[in-house]
Design an enzyme around this catalytic site. Structure first.
Site, PDB file in Angstrom:
ATOM      1  N   LYS A  22       0.838  -1.201   0.000  1.00  0.00           N
ATOM      2  CA  LYS A  22       0.000   0.000   0.000  1.00  0.00           C
ATOM      3  C   LYS A  22       0.871   1.249   0.000  1.00  0.00           C
ATOM      4  O   LYS A  22       0.653   2.180  -0.791  1.00  0.00           O
ATOM      5  CB  LYS A  22      -0.913  -0.023   1.232  1.00  0.00           C
ATOM      6  CG  LYS A  22      -2.074   0.932   1.155  1.00  0.00           C
ATOM      7  CD  LYS A  22      -2.904   0.871   2.436  1.00  0.00           C
ATOM      8  CE  LYS A  22      -3.736  -0.416   2.501  1.00  0.00           C
ATOM      9  NZ  LYS A  22      -4.315  -0.635   3.841  1.00  0.00           N
ATOM     10  N   ARG A  92      -3.084   3.398   8.563  1.00  0.00           N
ATOM     11  CA  ARG A  92      -3.457   2.244   7.734  1.00  0.00           C
ATOM     12  C   ARG A  92      -2.350   1.210   7.697  1.00  0.00           C
ATOM     13  O   ARG A  92      -1.194   1.530   7.471  1.00  0.00           O
ATOM     14  CB  ARG A  92      -3.719   2.705   6.295  1.00  0.00           C
ATOM     15  CG  ARG A  92      -4.551   3.964   6.181  1.00  0.00           C
ATOM     16  CD  ARG A  92      -4.637   4.464   4.747  1.00  0.00           C
ATOM     17  NE  ARG A  92      -5.314   3.536   3.862  1.00  0.00           N
ATOM     18  CZ  ARG A  92      -5.384   3.681   2.540  1.00  0.00           C
ATOM     19  NH1 ARG A  92      -4.796   4.712   1.956  1.00  0.00           N
ATOM     20  NH2 ARG A  92      -6.017   2.792   1.821  1.00  0.00           N
ATOM     21  N   GLY A 101      -8.169  -6.577   4.167  1.00  0.00           N
ATOM     22  CA  GLY A 101      -9.076  -6.640   5.314  1.00  0.00           C
ATOM     23  C   GLY A 101      -8.571  -7.462   6.491  1.00  0.00           C
ATOM     24  O   GLY A 101      -9.271  -7.632   7.474  1.00  0.00           O
ATOM     25  N   MET A 103      -5.813  -6.868   8.389  1.00  0.00           N
ATOM     26  CA  MET A 103      -5.254  -6.085   9.489  1.00  0.00           C
ATOM     27  C   MET A 103      -6.076  -4.820   9.695  1.00  0.00           C
ATOM     28  O   MET A 103      -7.097  -4.635   9.074  1.00  0.00           O
ATOM     29  CB  MET A 103      -3.793  -5.773   9.199  1.00  0.00           C
ATOM     30  CG  MET A 103      -2.924  -7.008   9.332  1.00  0.00           C
ATOM     31  SD  MET A 103      -1.242  -6.679   8.938  1.00  0.00           S
ATOM     32  CE  MET A 103      -1.368  -6.172   7.268  1.00  0.00           C
ATOM     33  N   ARG A 336      -3.871  -1.454  -6.275  1.00  0.00           N
ATOM     34  CA  ARG A 336      -3.082  -2.689  -6.207  1.00  0.00           C
ATOM     35  C   ARG A 336      -3.513  -3.578  -7.358  1.00  0.00           C
ATOM     36  O   ARG A 336      -4.581  -3.379  -7.948  1.00  0.00           O
ATOM     37  CB  ARG A 336      -3.282  -3.397  -4.867  1.00  0.00           C
ATOM     38  CG  ARG A 336      -4.713  -3.848  -4.653  1.00  0.00           C
ATOM     39  CD  ARG A 336      -4.869  -4.612  -3.340  1.00  0.00           C
ATOM     40  NE  ARG A 336      -6.288  -4.679  -3.016  1.00  0.00           N
ATOM     41  CZ  ARG A 336      -6.810  -4.438  -1.823  1.00  0.00           C
ATOM     42  NH1 ARG A 336      -6.047  -4.125  -0.816  1.00  0.00           N
ATOM     43  NH2 ARG A 336      -8.099  -4.516  -1.628  1.00  0.00           N
ATOM     44  N   HIS A 452      -5.737 -43.112  -2.522  1.00  0.00           N
ATOM     45  CA  HIS A 452      -5.960 -43.790  -3.794  1.00  0.00           C
ATOM     46  C   HIS A 452      -7.063 -43.128  -4.623  1.00  0.00           C
ATOM     47  O   HIS A 452      -6.871 -42.773  -5.783  1.00  0.00           O
ATOM     48  CB  HIS A 452      -6.313 -45.257  -3.522  1.00  0.00           C
ATOM     49  CG  HIS A 452      -6.661 -46.012  -4.753  1.00  0.00           C
ATOM     50  ND1 HIS A 452      -7.972 -46.215  -5.152  1.00  0.00           N
ATOM     51  CD2 HIS A 452      -5.884 -46.562  -5.711  1.00  0.00           C
ATOM     52  CE1 HIS A 452      -7.965 -46.879  -6.278  1.00  0.00           C
ATOM     53  NE2 HIS A 452      -6.719 -47.108  -6.636  1.00  0.00           N
ATOM     54  N   SER A 768      12.655 -42.870 -18.080  1.00  0.00           N
ATOM     55  CA  SER A 768      11.527 -42.092 -17.594  1.00  0.00           C
ATOM     56  C   SER A 768      11.561 -42.164 -16.079  1.00  0.00           C
ATOM     57  O   SER A 768      11.534 -43.250 -15.504  1.00  0.00           O
ATOM     58  CB  SER A 768      10.220 -42.674 -18.136  1.00  0.00           C
ATOM     59  OG  SER A 768       9.133 -41.965 -17.584  1.00  0.00           O
ATOM     60  N   CYS A 836       7.396 -39.233 -15.310  1.00  0.00           N
ATOM     61  CA  CYS A 836       6.010 -39.665 -15.458  1.00  0.00           C
ATOM     62  C   CYS A 836       5.306 -39.817 -14.119  1.00  0.00           C
ATOM     63  O   CYS A 836       4.208 -40.321 -14.038  1.00  0.00           O
ATOM     64  CB  CYS A 836       5.934 -40.954 -16.257  1.00  0.00           C
ATOM     65  SG  CYS A 836       6.762 -42.322 -15.431  1.00  0.00           S
ATOM     66  N   TYR A 856      10.984 -34.117 -21.517  1.00  0.00           N
ATOM     67  CA  TYR A 856       9.538 -33.914 -21.422  1.00  0.00           C
ATOM     68  C   TYR A 856       9.036 -34.225 -20.011  1.00  0.00           C
ATOM     69  O   TYR A 856       9.726 -34.869 -19.220  1.00  0.00           O
ATOM     70  CB  TYR A 856       8.796 -34.785 -22.439  1.00  0.00           C
ATOM     71  CG  TYR A 856       8.879 -36.260 -22.167  1.00  0.00           C
ATOM     72  CD1 TYR A 856       7.984 -36.878 -21.292  1.00  0.00           C
ATOM     73  CD2 TYR A 856       9.863 -37.055 -22.766  1.00  0.00           C
ATOM     74  CE1 TYR A 856       8.074 -38.233 -21.016  1.00  0.00           C
ATOM     75  CE2 TYR A 856       9.959 -38.399 -22.501  1.00  0.00           C
ATOM     76  CZ  TYR A 856       9.061 -38.981 -21.615  1.00  0.00           C
ATOM     77  OH  TYR A 856       9.159 -40.313 -21.336  1.00  0.00           O
TER      78      TYR A 856
HETATM   79  P1  ADP Z   1      -7.652  -2.249   3.905  1.00  0.00           P
HETATM   80  O1  ADP Z   1      -6.216  -2.626   3.787  1.00  0.00           O
HETATM   81  O2  ADP Z   1      -8.404  -3.137   4.816  1.00  0.00           O
HETATM   82  O3  ADP Z   1      -8.309  -2.038   2.583  1.00  0.00           O
HETATM   83  P2  ADP Z   1      -7.330   0.618   4.105  1.00  0.00           P
HETATM   84  O4  ADP Z   1      -6.114   1.107   4.763  1.00  0.00           O
HETATM   85  O5  ADP Z   1      -7.333   0.611   2.617  1.00  0.00           O
HETATM   86  O6  ADP Z   1      -7.680  -0.832   4.675  1.00  0.00           O
HETATM   87  O7  ADP Z   1      -8.525   1.476   4.644  1.00  0.00           O
HETATM   88  C1  ADP Z   1      -9.865   1.132   4.417  1.00  0.00           C
HETATM   89  C2  ADP Z   1     -10.636   2.291   3.870  1.00  0.00           C
HETATM   90  O8  ADP Z   1     -10.533   3.421   4.698  1.00  0.00           O
HETATM   91  C3  ADP Z   1     -10.145   2.770   2.537  1.00  0.00           C
HETATM   92  O9  ADP Z   1     -10.677   2.023   1.502  1.00  0.00           O
HETATM   93  C4  ADP Z   1     -10.679   4.187   2.481  1.00  0.00           C
HETATM   94  O10 ADP Z   1     -12.009   4.173   2.020  1.00  0.00           O
HETATM   95  C5  ADP Z   1     -10.646   4.603   3.924  1.00  0.00           C
HETATM   96  N1  ADP Z   1      -9.494   5.479   4.129  1.00  0.00           N
HETATM   97  C6  ADP Z   1      -8.251   5.133   4.476  1.00  0.00           C
HETATM   98  N2  ADP Z   1      -7.442   6.207   4.536  1.00  0.00           N
HETATM   99  C7  ADP Z   1      -8.198   7.266   4.228  1.00  0.00           C
HETATM  100  C8  ADP Z   1      -7.954   8.656   4.101  1.00  0.00           C
HETATM  101  N3  ADP Z   1      -6.747   9.177   4.287  1.00  0.00           N
HETATM  102  N4  ADP Z   1      -8.990   9.446   3.742  1.00  0.00           N
HETATM  103  C9  ADP Z   1     -10.198   8.923   3.537  1.00  0.00           C
HETATM  104  N5  ADP Z   1     -10.506   7.624   3.635  1.00  0.00           N
HETATM  105  C10 ADP Z   1      -9.527   6.804   3.975  1.00  0.00           C
HETATM  106 MG    MG Z   2      -7.886  -0.810   1.182  1.00  0.00          MG
END
Ligand code: ADP
Ligand code: MG
Ligand code: MG
Length: 889
Positions: A22, A92, A101, A103, A336, A452, A768, A836, A856
């Site tokens: 990220k 984040r 999702g 962490m 990503r 098996h 083989s 094989c 092969y």
């Molecule tokens: P995940 O890795 O679970 O997707 P994110 O770090 O992407 O978590 O955060 C989840 C959501 O929080 C993002 O999709 C975004 O909508 C919101 N978010 C994160 N940072 C910001 C920010 N600086 N301003 C506005 N929304 C944010």
């Molecule tokens: Mg995200």
């Protein structure tokens, strides 16, 4: 001094290891001028330093964070905690490999009783300010203070109801104030401390919490599934907030630049007006499809589409993008590489080549060979809701519907009447093969992924579930119980071999197809690969399937499966049990035309492509009735009918079965050892092959047969068997007056053969590598015992890195393969070599085969497309490695 903190304009997309995926992409997007809210990243190295310091942030890192914060404040002109102009940030997580999702993230950090008022004044929107504040308290409490979100939801629900509202947007600023008061009481009660009002304290607590979330249960499980190493750590991104919840000119959403399920080159996504962050995925409000944004905010939409195109071109792949619109202004919050189905992966890779964004080699590398499995089997229509009654191991992909049967003969009988059946057994043995062949799918309550039934089913491309222990199968009563449900013979069930689920009744299916894009990608792969790809096929149908999927030959045709046919097995038994040479010859002469017919069928299908036929391999007792069952029958007859002829016959049979019984069949009288002591069996098989050659050649069809002697350990075994086969060859040539060519080679499947391959090569036209047996004999494991008793534990405890029967053990078994190739080619430089074992259809093993210079790989017909792709990837990857080496030099 180590640098642990990087402003977004100091990084770039290549620094994923350091900044996390990220963070690196936020830096990259900043670098190319996209509208990314500014911020900084605390590196993965800081995460490791945090853990090294017993989960505390070393002060030098703390200082760097404070400096970066100041930099961010200068850039934005706002200050954290300044009531007159507060900076709010998100904290984040962001690991090297995306773990969506898994962490934690905290939004709106920096809010407290003072800054909320400043926000209200500045934005002239008190409702928005207090809404943001209560979101912050809730998220912070969840992530940092570990208070269950349930308490907050409950309180919010109560207040909403009390006011008579249906939805949150109806709440006023005053209402939110009341909620916030209640929230703070919840915090006091459950965290036993006051909610921290000091923004810097909030910040550092959140940073620690994100580092901690690297080791939460979800993340650990996800990493194990995805094979992501645990030492990498996560980065933390601190980013100034933008707000999608400022009114109807604001919103937030996610989009894929192409359809992740089909690959169609069309924007695919969802958004919500007047919402923040997680609202879109949380499912509280139903988001709108991205196209409607075109009407609601035409300019923003236009800009977003352009940004998507730019990002896709920049990263040269389909992107998964998160965005927010604040008062009509677009911000990009994340990009990503998007996850996708196999179907989409192929279509996207091929179309990106068409759009000249990537080249063919890159396209080949883009598709995960293992994923192709999804495409080669019919599958359950995903739009259908399923309620499984049981779940076992997903042993062979694909789905099937049919009536339950508990017996292989019964399965065969019903299938002959065009009935669809699913064979359900506690376990299967080679005796059940005909049932597995006849059934649409097989389910067992015992045995693992490599039992098996699983191996056979995968080989045939049939769906299979193994080890479904919750099934209580009563074969005699012809029913199984699972919980309170009783399923009887004839009841219809549907099984999904890709998930291991068993479902009552019939469910709609989607048929498999090799799309045009798929075919095209495979032809590109064929141009790149050096390895040949053959298939393991024991009958003309399998050979046809293999040929259709692009196999360049048959690498292993096992003749024993031809013996297992229900009509043949009595003759095979006659042959084995014969008292005299003459009796045995008679039985063999009945088998000969049957074998010949099989070979003709396969030769015809393969049209001059090589066909490797292995002479009889398994110990003979595998063709005979089970000893214990026989003993029970004899004992019964001795009581009920002691003078009967039947008893005498059964006793006779039992004696012979006992005679053939071995204490260690895997290492016993099998392979060429059988041919050595019963040459007449191999003579019959050789004759059948040569007659088939003649017959097919007479039809004007080319034939390239390769006769393979199994389980050779000493060159003298091969020498003798080779002579035997060649004599038969000469005989048939004389008899028919026709000349033909063929090769004689051997399987290398015991260590001694690999170690003396220089001698063995004197007598062999090809090698083989039978890596199934070679793995057994190298480790000294009997596969069934290993898989049934300890292998699972070995893998779980990391005693072994992987199941060596699924992925070739390169260090041990692989070393023998390498040695065999080297020694063999030392004697005969052009010696043809292949593999094989089941490893021939596994991508990492294929890569290894490429590297050691095999000619092969051979795998089950359904894995041929996978092997073609994996072989191409192996050759592209080693090419890339070599060019890197050259540059270094
Ligand atoms: P995940 O890795 O679970 O997707 P994110 O770090 O992407 O978590 O955060 C989840 C959501 O929080 C993002 O999709 C975004 O909508 C919101 N978010 C994160 N940072 C910001 C920010 N600086 N301003 C506005 N929304 C944010
Ligand atoms: Mg995200
Ligand atoms: Mg073998």
């Amino acid at each position: 001094m180590n640098k642990f903190v990087f402003m977004f304009n100091e990084g770039n997309g290549k620094k994923k290891e350091l900044l996390g995926g990220k963070g690196a992409n936020l830096a990259e997007m900043t670098r190319i001028g996209l509208p990314v809210p500014y911020g900084f990243t605390i590196s993965t190295e800081a995460c490791n330093a945090y853990y090294d310091a017993d989960k505390s942030l070393p002060s030098k890192i703390e200082l760097q964070v404070l400096k970066a914060l100041q930099n961010l404040e200068d850039q934005t002109g706002k200050r954290l905690g300044d009531p007159s102009n507060p900076l709010l940030v998100s904290v984040r997580s962001g690991a090297v490999h995306s773990m969506p999702g898994m962490m934690d993230t905290v939004l709106n950090l920096g809010m407290n009783d003072e800054t909320v008022e400043g926000m209200a004044e500045l934005t002239n929107n008190a409702r928005f300010a207090y809404d943001s504040y209560r979101r912050f308290i809730q998220m912070f409490s969840d992530v940092v203070l570990n208070i269950d979100g349930f308490y907050f939801e409950q309180l919010l629900g109560e207040i909403r109801e009390e006011k008579g509202y249906q939805t949150d947007p109806e709440m006023s600023a005053e209402d939110w104030k009341e909620v916030i008061k209640g929230y703070k009481e919840i915090v006091k009660k459950y965290a036993k401390r006051a909610f921290p009002e000091e923004p810097k304290e909030q910040l550092f607590l959140s940073i620690s919490a994100v580092f901690d979330s690297w080791n939460n249960q979800r993340a650990i499980v996800y990493r194990r599934l995805q094979k992501i190493p645990g030492h990498l750590g996560t980065a933390v991104n601190i980013q100034s907030m933008v707000f999608g919840n400022m009114g109807d000119d604001s919103g937030t959403g996610v989009a894929f630049t192409r359809n992740p399920s089909t690959g169609e080159a069309k924007l695919y996504g969802e958004y919500l007006i007047n919402a923040q962050g997680e609202d879109v995925v949380a499912g509280i409000r139903t988001p709108q499809p991205i196209v409607t944004l075109q009407n609601e905010m035409p300019e923003v939409y236009q800009q977003f589409v352009e940004t998507c195109n730019l990002l896709e071109k920049h990263y040269q792949d389909m992107q998964d993008i998160e965005f927010t619109v604040e008062r009509g202004k677009l911000f990009i919050l994340q990009t990503r590489t998007g996850k996708r189905t196999a179907e989409a992966a192929i279509r996207i890779a091929v179309e990106l080549v068409g759009e000249q964004i990537i080249n063919k080699k890159e396209a080949i590398l883009r598709v995960d060979p293992e994923q192709l499995n999804q495409l080669l089997h019919s599958r359950i229509d995903d739009s259908f809701e399923r309620n499984p009654i049981a779940k076992g191991l997903p042993a062979s992909p694909g789905a099937a519907t049919g009536q339950v049967v508990f017996d292989a003969d019964e399965a065969e009988k019903l299938a002959k009447d065009d009935q669809k059946v699913i064979l359900v057994r506690p376990e299967t043995t080679p005796d059940d093969i005909h049932g597995i062949v006849a059934a649409k799918a097989t389910v067992t309550s015992r045995g693992g992924m490599t039992s098996h039934a699983a191996v056979v089913a995968r080989g045939m491309g049939k769906a299979c579930i193994c080890g479904c222990e919750s099934l209580n199968i009563d074969v005699k009563a012809r029913q199984f119980k699972v919980g309170d449900t009783v399923v009887k013979q004839g009841d219809i069930i549907t099984i999904d071999g890709s998930t291991g689920e068993i479902i009552l009744g019939e469910i709609p299916m989607i048929a498999p197809k090799l799309s045009n894009e798929f075919q095209l990608l495979l032809t590109w792969a064929d141009e790149e690969r050096r390895l040949g790809v053959r298939a393991n096929a024991d009958n003309p149908e399998d050979a046809r399937k293999a040929f259709e999927f692009g196999a360049g030959g048959i690498g292993l045709c096992r003749t024993e499966h031809m013996f297992m046919d229900a009509h043949r097995i009595p003759i095979v038994q006659e042959m084995i049990l014969a008292d005299s040479y003459a009796e045995r010859e008679e039985a063999l002469s009945k088998l000969l035309p049957m074998q010949q017919e099989d070979f003709e069928g396969i030769f015809e299908v393969m049209q001059g492509h090589p066909v490797t036929i292995r002479l009889l391999d398994p110990p003979l007792h595998e063709f005979l009735p089970d000893k214990e069952e026989l003993l029970v029958e004899v004992t019964k007859l001795q009581i009920t009918d002691p003078t009967s002829k039947e008893l005498k016959e059964k006793e006779d049979l039992l004696r012979k079965v006992r005679h053939l019984d071995e204490s260690n069949p895997m290492l016993g009288h099998r392979g060429c050892r059988l041919g050595m002591s019963h040459p007449e069996i191999y003579v019959m098989q050789a004759k059948a092959i040569f007659y088939a050659i003649v017959k097919v050649m007479e039809k004007g069809i080319d034939v390239s047969p390769e006769i393979m002697i199994p389980l050779v350990g000493h060159v003298n075994e091969l020498k003798e068997m080779r002579q035997l086969v060649m004599n038969v060859g000469l005989q048939v040539k004389e008899e028919t007056g026709l000349d033909f060519n063929y090769l004689i080679g051997t399987m290398i499947e015991v260590p001694r053969a690999a170690l003396t391959a220089d001698q063995i090569a004197e007598e062999a036209d090809f090698f083989s590598f039978g890596t199934n047996d070679l793995t057994q004999t190298t480790f000294g494991y009997s596969r069934d015992d290993a898989e049934g008793k300890f292998l699972q534990a070995y893998i779980e405890n990391k005693t072994l890195p992987e199941n060596p029967f699924a992925t070739l053990d390169q260090e041990g078994v692989g070393k023998l393969v390498e040695t065999g190739v080297k020694l063999g080619r030392g004697t005969k430089p052009g010696l043809k070599t292949g593999i094989c074992g089941e490893h021939g259809g596994e991508q990492h093993s294929i890569q290894f085969c490429h590297e050691v210079g095999l000619d092969y790989v051979s795998c089950s017909p359904y894995r041929v497309p996978l092997a073609r792709l994996a072989a191409a990837q192996a050759s592209i990857k080693s090419e890339l490695r070599q060019s890197v080496v050259k540059v270094r030099v």
